[in-house]
Design an enzyme around this catalytic site. Sequence first.
Site, PDB file in Angstrom:
ATOM      1  N   ARG A 492      -1.410  -0.990  -0.313  1.00  0.00           N
ATOM      2  CA  ARG A 492      -0.433  -0.886   1.298  1.00  0.00           C
ATOM      3  C   ARG A 492       0.989  -1.937   0.280  1.00  0.00           C
ATOM      4  NH1 ARG A 492      -5.302  -5.315   2.583  1.00  0.00           N
ATOM      5  NH2 ARG A 492      -4.673  -6.985   1.901  1.00  0.00           N
ATOM      6  N   GLU A 494       2.475  -5.050   0.149  1.00  0.00           N
ATOM      7  CA  GLU A 494       1.736  -6.156   0.011  1.00  0.00           C
ATOM      8  C   GLU A 494       1.819  -6.402  -1.660  1.00  0.00           C
ATOM      9  OE1 GLU A 494      -1.543 -10.012   0.459  1.00  0.00           O
ATOM     10  OE2 GLU A 494      -1.309  -8.115   1.429  1.00  0.00           O
ATOM     11  N   TRP A 554      -6.091 -21.889  -4.123  1.00  0.00           N
ATOM     12  CA  TRP A 554      -4.765 -20.927  -4.230  1.00  0.00           C
ATOM     13  C   TRP A 554      -4.288 -21.635  -5.604  1.00  0.00           C
ATOM     14  CZ3 TRP A 554      -8.026 -19.459  -1.401  1.00  0.00           C
ATOM     15  CH2 TRP A 554      -7.900 -18.320  -0.131  1.00  0.00           C
ATOM     16  N   GLU A 766     -12.056  -5.386  -0.848  1.00  0.00           N
ATOM     17  CA  GLU A 766     -11.536  -6.713   0.070  1.00  0.00           C
ATOM     18  C   GLU A 766     -12.489  -6.865   0.670  1.00  0.00           C
ATOM     19  OE1 GLU A 766      -7.194  -8.845   2.128  1.00  0.00           O
ATOM     20  OE2 GLU A 766      -8.441  -6.292   1.912  1.00  0.00           O
TER      21      GLU A 766
END
Length: 885
Positions: A492, A494, A554, A766
């Site tokens: 996609r 991204e 993250w 995902e």
Amino acid sequence: MKLCVKKLLQFFAVFALLFVFNLTVFAQKLSVNDLKVEHLEDPLSIETLKPRFSWKINSTVKNTLQSSYEIRVGANKASVKAGKDLVWKASVSGDQSVLIDYAGTELQSKKRYYWQVRVKDNHGNTSVWSEPRLFQTGLVDSDWTAQWITVSGKDTSKVSPLFRKEISLKKEVKSATAYVTAKGLYEAQINGKRISDSYFAPGWTSYNKHLQYQVYDVTAFLKKGSNAIGVTLGDGWYKGHIGFAGQHNFYGDTRALLFQLEIEYSDGSKETVQTDDQWKSSNGPILGSDIYNGETYDARFEKQGWALAGYKEDQSWTGVRTLSKGKDQLVSMSGPLVKKHEQFKALKIIKTPKGETVVDFGQNLVGWVQLKARGAAGTKITLSHAEVLDKEGNFYTVNLRSAKQQNNYILKGAGEEVFEPHFTFQGFRYVKVEGYPGDLKESDLTAIALYSDMKTTGKFTTSNPLLNQLQHNIQWGQKGNFVDVPTDCPQRDERLGWTGDAQAFAATAAYNMDVAGFFTKWLKDVKLDQLPNGSVPFVVPNVIGDGSSGAAGWADVATIIPWDMYVAYGDKRILESQYESMVGWVKFMTSASKDNLWNTGFHFGDWLFYRPDDDNDGRAAVTDKYMIAQTFYAHSTQLLINAARVLGKKDDEAKYTSLLADIKAAYVKEYMTPNGRLISGTQTAYVLALQFDMLPENLRLNAAGRLVQNIRDYGNHLTTGFLGTPYLCHVLSKFGYDNVAYDLLMQETYPSWLYPVKMGATTIWERWDGIKPDGSFQTPDMNSFNHYAYGAIGDWMYKTIAGINAVADQPGYKYIVISPKPGGKITNAAAELETVYGTVKSSWTLENGLLKLDVAIPANTKAKIVLPGNTQEIGSGVYHFESKI
């Protein structure tokens, strides 16, 4: 008499043969192989002038350790073999054979060197000298004489420009080296042949901070007389669409080329050919090429022979414009380039209910389709790419968002034509074909996988075919998303280097493939894109802004991956180079905390956890985000302590040890009741608390029991998301609940690892329910079918099912623990791992309550074998064990 002499001669002949044979066998008892410099084989662009050398040892004798080594380095292969005119010669006692620092005369930039090694072992054997291998040092700034060139006018066209230079060589060429980079992507040819089998060079880095160049040995491409250089540029990450906000020209609006060809002739003289204002430029057949949207190629605009000498049509080509150097920081490659790998023939051609012509390749992969076609000039063929078909069996692209993933090919009408893209890639299993002239046959299409050129290092199989497919899916999720940077998804709009996904999967990645160079390269950008206050962006390279940074789980990529790579490869320098970044991240969390409690800022939390509509009874899988943040604050601090200890930074070790105690005390005060119950009663809450030792030791076993009860309450289903899932089974095994871990792993209904497998997945999804049991889809705006984060279970599969474990205090598998724990009705399992010392193997079968284990331990290492009621230490060699269970 003659007969006696004849027999005597025959006897001596046989004796001589036996003697030679025995000498050969003796010589083969010990040898060295797989020589590498900075994790690479024969690298042509080592950035450091103090490279590190590694080799593996082969021995036919058990319990072999290296007792000493000799190494020699020189600028000439013949002199190295002769041991003369060396820049370094060393004879060193010890068993170090991995990442040995160069300690000779200072090396020169832009120079080729050769090296070889031989070793002695603890049995008194000496290997022969290895064949010399090479490495070449990179360029310093003053070595660059080439100028940046671009098209003559403003670079506003979507067409990929061609650049050309014809040269005449008056002498025989001894050697030639090309140094190439671009703003954008490049494809270079000499005399009509590509100079490399790699793609998407110069790769994706934080271009505003540094730009890689590549080095190619092009001696074989040149000849005495006329030669031609041709280079095509594409938009790539530099100028094309990037991110999910429709942005383009993120790093700049002008594609440019830097090319420097250095030639040495047979008589010793030298010449340099480089980009300057004497080159020519024109448009080519690539009318547009975008990573997200695909490529349009019009064969009618091909310029036959444009990269060959004697091409006359270049008289109509325009000149080029030179650019000032600006702030470009050029660095050599430190990771692998992207190359072609597996090819897939079309399985079948489908006519969908909507009447679409769709080709199924049987595997969700990343790369492109090579197409063959015959037809009239001007015929346009369109290939659209998708991962899945919808419930009715129609082509489904809604989950691609704005990414077109579409390649267009316009025929020139000259017999059979073959097309494949140049500067784009797609994530797909299915391809919709429109406009194809004549009957489309399976043989007209071939899918080609492209990913970074990482060697496969791990293999894992069991008696359960669903688990084997899960392992397959994990590997293909890694291949599809390790395209120069570790992306979240490959299809996609991204395809970004999401830090949370990468840190969750890094340990698994290091089992499947050699990712030492891959992560070394990417971690440089993690450090470079880190904000001055220590905060780490959500994505690296950072193309979504400095405000998108600092999320727990993250940003902890700054500490987690350096430590994982150190443990997997024994690379101390990666801790040295990333230490400042590790410190910066911990300092940021400290600055954002009050009374040692980090409860500020934005956090993703346990991203994409299981959230059923009726889960409202207090066991809900929603885990307090600040609670999660505090656990990762502790984890990163612990990893910083570990790094400080390895690097001998005793003051830092003491400082952060004290901080860690305060962090854990703040966690207990804020998030735990006196009897050990957590304010969030989720699986993720207990998993992170137990994995990172957040709870007082006397309360941990009870907490593990609460975790197990939660899992049982959900019918042996997990409820974890991106942050809890990687540690879930590890925590269960740590507290003696291997059976529960197996129950989760073998669960076939949603949510589970095997549910997508049962639904036909060939990569990791995902979401746990990307495709629901009724065939409908999850939220289309965020529903990738190739997202590797949940594939982090692979780490547990290798460590616990196969039992192959590294030890942090002897990293790189210098010391190995083999500790398989059968379960889940699996009757056999086998795994192997190619470590920096050699191949480790662990294979077991269960027969009538007897565990039979076969292991292989590489030379120059030791191992501990842990079986029920039987623990022993062994040296290198092949062994068989049996134990009742």
